[in-house]
Structure formats: C-alpha cells, structure tokens
Design an enzyme around this catalytic site. Structure first.
Site, PDB file in Angstrom:
ATOM      1  N   GLU A  78      48.141 104.479  68.591  1.00 18.26           N
ATOM      2  CA  GLU A  78      47.329 105.327  69.474  1.00 18.26           C
ATOM      3  C   GLU A  78      47.970 105.494  70.851  1.00 18.26           C
ATOM      4  OE1 GLU A  78      42.573 105.501  68.345  1.00 18.26           O
ATOM      5  OE2 GLU A  78      43.215 104.306  70.059  1.00 18.26           O
ATOM      6  N   HIS A 101      56.164  90.114  47.870  1.00 19.07           N
ATOM      7  CA  HIS A 101      55.965  90.383  46.439  1.00 19.07           C
ATOM      8  C   HIS A 101      55.403  91.776  46.207  1.00 19.07           C
ATOM      9  CE1 HIS A 101      56.805  86.137  46.016  1.00 19.07           C
ATOM     10  NE2 HIS A 101      55.990  85.960  47.036  1.00 19.07           N
ATOM     11  N   LYS A 150      36.048 114.211  64.850  1.00 19.94           N
ATOM     12  CA  LYS A 150      34.670 113.755  65.136  1.00 19.94           C
ATOM     13  C   LYS A 150      33.745 114.975  65.288  1.00 19.94           C
ATOM     14  CE  LYS A 150      36.264 109.699  67.750  1.00 19.94           C
ATOM     15  NZ  LYS A 150      36.262 109.035  69.086  1.00 19.94           N
TER      16      LYS A 150
HETATM   17  O1  G6P Z   1      34.749 101.756  72.103  1.00 19.89           O
HETATM   18  P1  G6P Z   1      34.405 103.114  71.614  1.00 19.89           P
HETATM   19  O2  G6P Z   1      34.234 104.106  72.709  1.00 19.89           O
HETATM   20  O3  G6P Z   1      33.231 103.073  70.692  1.00 19.89           O
HETATM   21  O4  G6P Z   1      35.670 103.646  70.772  1.00 19.89           O
HETATM   22  C1  G6P Z   1      36.139 102.958  69.658  1.00 19.89           C
HETATM   23  C2  G6P Z   1      37.464 103.554  69.189  1.00 19.89           C
HETATM   24  O5  G6P Z   1      37.257 104.879  68.765  1.00 19.89           O
HETATM   25  C3  G6P Z   1      37.971 105.921  69.330  1.00 19.89           C
HETATM   26  O6  G6P Z   1      37.815 106.995  68.469  1.00 19.89           O
HETATM   27  C4  G6P Z   1      39.436 105.670  69.587  1.00 19.89           C
HETATM   28  O7  G6P Z   1      40.240 106.135  68.548  1.00 19.89           O
HETATM   29  C5  G6P Z   1      39.761 104.228  69.831  1.00 19.89           C
HETATM   30  O8  G6P Z   1      40.743 104.163  70.798  1.00 19.89           O
HETATM   31  C6  G6P Z   1      38.553 103.429  70.239  1.00 19.89           C
HETATM   32  O9  G6P Z   1      38.904 102.108  70.431  1.00 19.89           O
END
Ligand code: G6P
Length: 434
Positions: free
Chosen positions: A286, A307, A421
């Site tokens: 990331e 293995h 998302k």
């Molecule tokens: O801690 P949060 O805001 O719930 O995010 C949790 C995770 O989801 C995001 O989508 C990112 O990809 C991550 O970098 C992050 O750690």
C-alpha cells in the site's frame, strides 16, 4: 538492540559478476542522508509528520489504554478486536508473541478482520457474551466491514446484556473527529481511545491500535517502543547508511527492482512471525504500489513453504528478492529419541533437537538460494520478545518510507482502494433488504 541484516547474499561478492556491487548499495543508501537528517530533526522536535516516528518516545498515551485493558481483563474471557488492514494486522502480529491461551489472567483475543458470515456466526455462537468484550478499531471510522461487524455484535450484546451495560464491554479506537463509528460510540457513551490523526493505519502498530491488544494479552507495551527507539537511534544516527541499515535495505530493494526483481519475498523461519509477514505485505504494497511503481511483497514461512514454493523460487522466473529471518534455535526444543529413529536412514535425526532441524533448514535454504544466484539477505535474531519485535516493526517501516523517497511516491496514502468501495455501495443500494 540492533538488527544485523546480512546483505552479502545479494551482492556480487557472493552472487558473482553482474550482481549488485556493495558500493552501489552504499552510494544509494548515502543518497538518503538528507532524508534521514530530516526525520532526525522531526524526532528531536517531537512534532510533525510522519507522526509514527514519534511513537517510540511516547508513554502518556498508554495510560488510558492500560486502564481500558485492565477493565476488559477483569470482566472478559474473550475480547473481539474488530477492524481490518492496518487496524488489525499489527495487533495480530503482536498477539503472536503472547503465550496464548493465556489463562484466567488474560482474555483470549479474536481478531475479526473479514466479513464472512459463516465464520463470524460460528464464533458468535460459541461466545458467552456476558463475558465477552469488543474493541472496534477504525482510523477513518467509516470502513464498511468494521461497521457491519460492530452493528451485528452490538445488537447481540444489547440482547444478551442490556443496553445500559454496553459501555462496560464495548470500546472503540478511532480518530477524534466525526465519523459513523464515532457517532455510534457517542450514542452508547462507549469508552474511546483516539487513533492518532497523523499516524496512518499501516504505520499504527506502535500506537494504541497495536498496543491495546498487546496490553490485553499481558505483553510489555513499553518494551515494543523501546526496541523501536533503539532501531530509530541507529537508523537516523551516523551509522544510518551502513549495509545493515533500513536505508541500505531500501536502496537494495529499489536497485534490485531496477534489475527486474519485482517481487519481495519475506520468509521468516519463526512461526510467531507468520502474521508479521501479512503486516509487512500491507505496509510494502500500500505504501509503494503507485504510479506503476513498487514491488510485490510475498509472505512465506519456513520451512513449511520450502515444500510448496521453493521449486518456483529456485527454477521459476528470476524476479524475486528474498529476506529470510531466523532465530538461533540450535540445541532447542524437543529431542528426537534415538530408540525411536533407530532406522539407519534416520540416523541424521537421532538425538537431534527440533531446533537443530529448523536451524539447518533455514541456513540450507538461504545458502541454496544464494548458490543459485537468487539475491537473498538474512537476519538472525538472538531472541524474539517485545523489544526485538518493536525493532523489526520500526526497521521495516523505515525501509518502506525510504524506498518511497527513492521511488518518488507518497508512502502515506492509498487512493486506489476507494473505487471498489464506492462500487460495492452501489451494488448494495440495489440489493433486496430484509
Ligand atoms: O482503519 P480504517 O480506516 O478502518 O481502514 C482500514 C484499512 O482499510 C483501508 O481501505 C486501507 O486500505 C487500509 O490502509 C486501512 O488500514
């Protein structure tokens, strides 16, 4: 405490002509001196970004975490840690150090970082909610998976306990700003620890995000920070560009990537570092995977993955840079009784300790990779405790931000993860509701 990374297996002295020269790595590492000095000034000033560099010298933020851990320890046999990505992987890695099951003094921790109904419901069915605690962790306070888990658990807890007792079992860690999770915490007046605003999720293991689970597990939270501080002292100090340094590790990764080594395999020969590999995988992917740059982190575990993966590592595409980590285990562990292995074909095991076999396997694999021209660096740990793991976290976080510096990418954002998302929300919007 220092981490003696051995890079000789990546250099021409061992790999032969055409491989990277030690001087090339050192010159590249030296080019990071201004960046190291900048970070050192930041640390001395005690403020600024990246804020994760300031965590090793902090202690005050641990007090409210200790109080919360104490309260949950008193009341709970099980504690669910809800959260995903950087809000979970660090805690999982720390917890691997705990001598689980921990007995009456400490609850069993369950890290729920996914939303598969099958596993989720099966765990819920097994729990005694009267003696179960919940910590929901989300930096943004808006991650769908964590909020979905939280809503389901809160409803079950209200049914089992009564709403008025929710605050005695449920807490949240999130940024001190308005968000869906913060609003839910406000609604039931739940205990809340602040997620540091200037600390990114994948850099948060040494904040309360990682250290609350550590405290719940009876681990020494301050010792993690002491180990990280020791690595930081050396990495930002006069030795900051030596071959074992994070700067040299970053230089190696970037120079190797320029030569086609587009995959970075982290292979601990330590079961307690299995989750460390997953933590590293998020950190490296990331932080560096931007603008077509970055290398692919692969988490492996030795000797078990010998293995399944070693054939590919040795005779597949020559595109991998290897990091093997082992503990000194010679003479350790259960002994193989000669009378059990009295078959002449098993003579090599007679009277051996399990740790002897592990040690031999780790060294043999590293040597075999190098003999076959695969760039392999090794790290031998004398012990694995809170201090050493804290140091490992800091080493790899520094290596990552210094590699980002060399690649010219921003190590701290992850814009590409948002698109999917939004699409998922669109799909949800047209689905049938109960
Ligand atoms: O801690 P949060 O805001 O719930 O995010 C949790 C995770 O989801 C995001 O989508 C990112 O990809 C991550 O970098 C992050 O750690």
């Amino acid at each position: 405490m220092s981490l003696a990374f051995d890079l000789s297996g990546c250099l021409s002295a061992r790999l032969g002509d055409g491989a990277l020269e030690e001087s090339q790595v050192l010159v590249k590492a030296q080019s990071l001196r201004p960046a190291l000095d900048r970070l050192s000034d930041l640390r001395s000033a005690g403020e600024g970004d990246p804020e994760f560099l300031l965590l090793p010298d902090r202690r005050a933020d641990l007090e409210p975490a200790r109080d919360l851990a104490f309260a949950l320890n008193e009341a709970c046999d099980d504690v669910l840690i809800l959260g995903t990505g950087g809000s979970s992987l660090g805690g999982q890695t720390l917890y691997a150090l705990a001598d689980a099951p921990l007995g009456p003094a400490h609850p069993r921790l369950h890290f729920l970082d996914n939303v598969d109904p099958f596993g989720f419901e099966r765990l819920l069915d097994r729990l005694d909610l009267e003696h179960t605690g919940v910590v929901a962790v989300s930096k943004s306070g808006g991650t769908a998976e964590t909020l979905c888990q939280f809503a389901v658990i809160v409803e079950a807890m209200i049914e089992a306990l009564d709403e008025s007792r929710l605050a005695s079992r449920v807490a949240v860690i999130t940024e001190p700003k308005d968000s869906p999770l913060a609003a839910l915490a406000e609604r039931w007046r739940l205990p809340r620890l602040d997620h540091d605003l200037g600390v990114g999720g994948r850099f948060s293991v040494l904040s309360v995000v990682g250290l609350l689970p550590a405290l719940l597990a009876g681990l020494d939270a301050a010792a993690f920070r002491e180990g990280a501080a020791a690595v930081l002292d050396r990495a930002l100090g006069p030795e900051g560009c030596e071959l074992a340094s994070p700067a040299a590790g970053a230089a190696l990764a970037v120079l190797a990537a320029e030569r086609g080594y587009s995959q970075s395999v982290l292979m601990p020969y330590v079961d307690r570092l299995a989750d460390f590999g997953l933590w590293y995988r998020q950190l490296w992917a990331e932080s560096l995977g931007k603008h077509g740059k970055g290398t692919t982190p692969i988490r492996a575990l030795g000797p078990v993955d010998q293995h399944s993966q070693l054939q590919l590592y040795l005779q597949g595409p020559a595109d991998k840079l290897f990091t093997l980590i082992r503990l000194e285990t010679e003479g350790e562990g259960p002994r193989v009784a000669p009378q059990i292995v009295d078959d002449p074909r098993l003579e090599y095991l007679a009277g051996r300790r399990m740790g002897d076999l592990l040690d031999a396997m780790a060294r043999a694999t590293a040597e075999t990779l190098i003999r076959n021209g695969k760039p392999t660096r090794t790290l031998v740990l004398e012990r694995l405790d809170e201090e050493v793991l804290g140091g490992l976290f800091m080493h790899f976080m520094l290596e990552t931000i210094l590699a980002a510096e060399l690649l010219g990418v921003d190590a701290y954002d992850q814009p590409a993860v948002e698109e999917g998302k939004v699409l998922a929300r669109d799909y949800l919007a047209v689905m049938q509701r109960d």
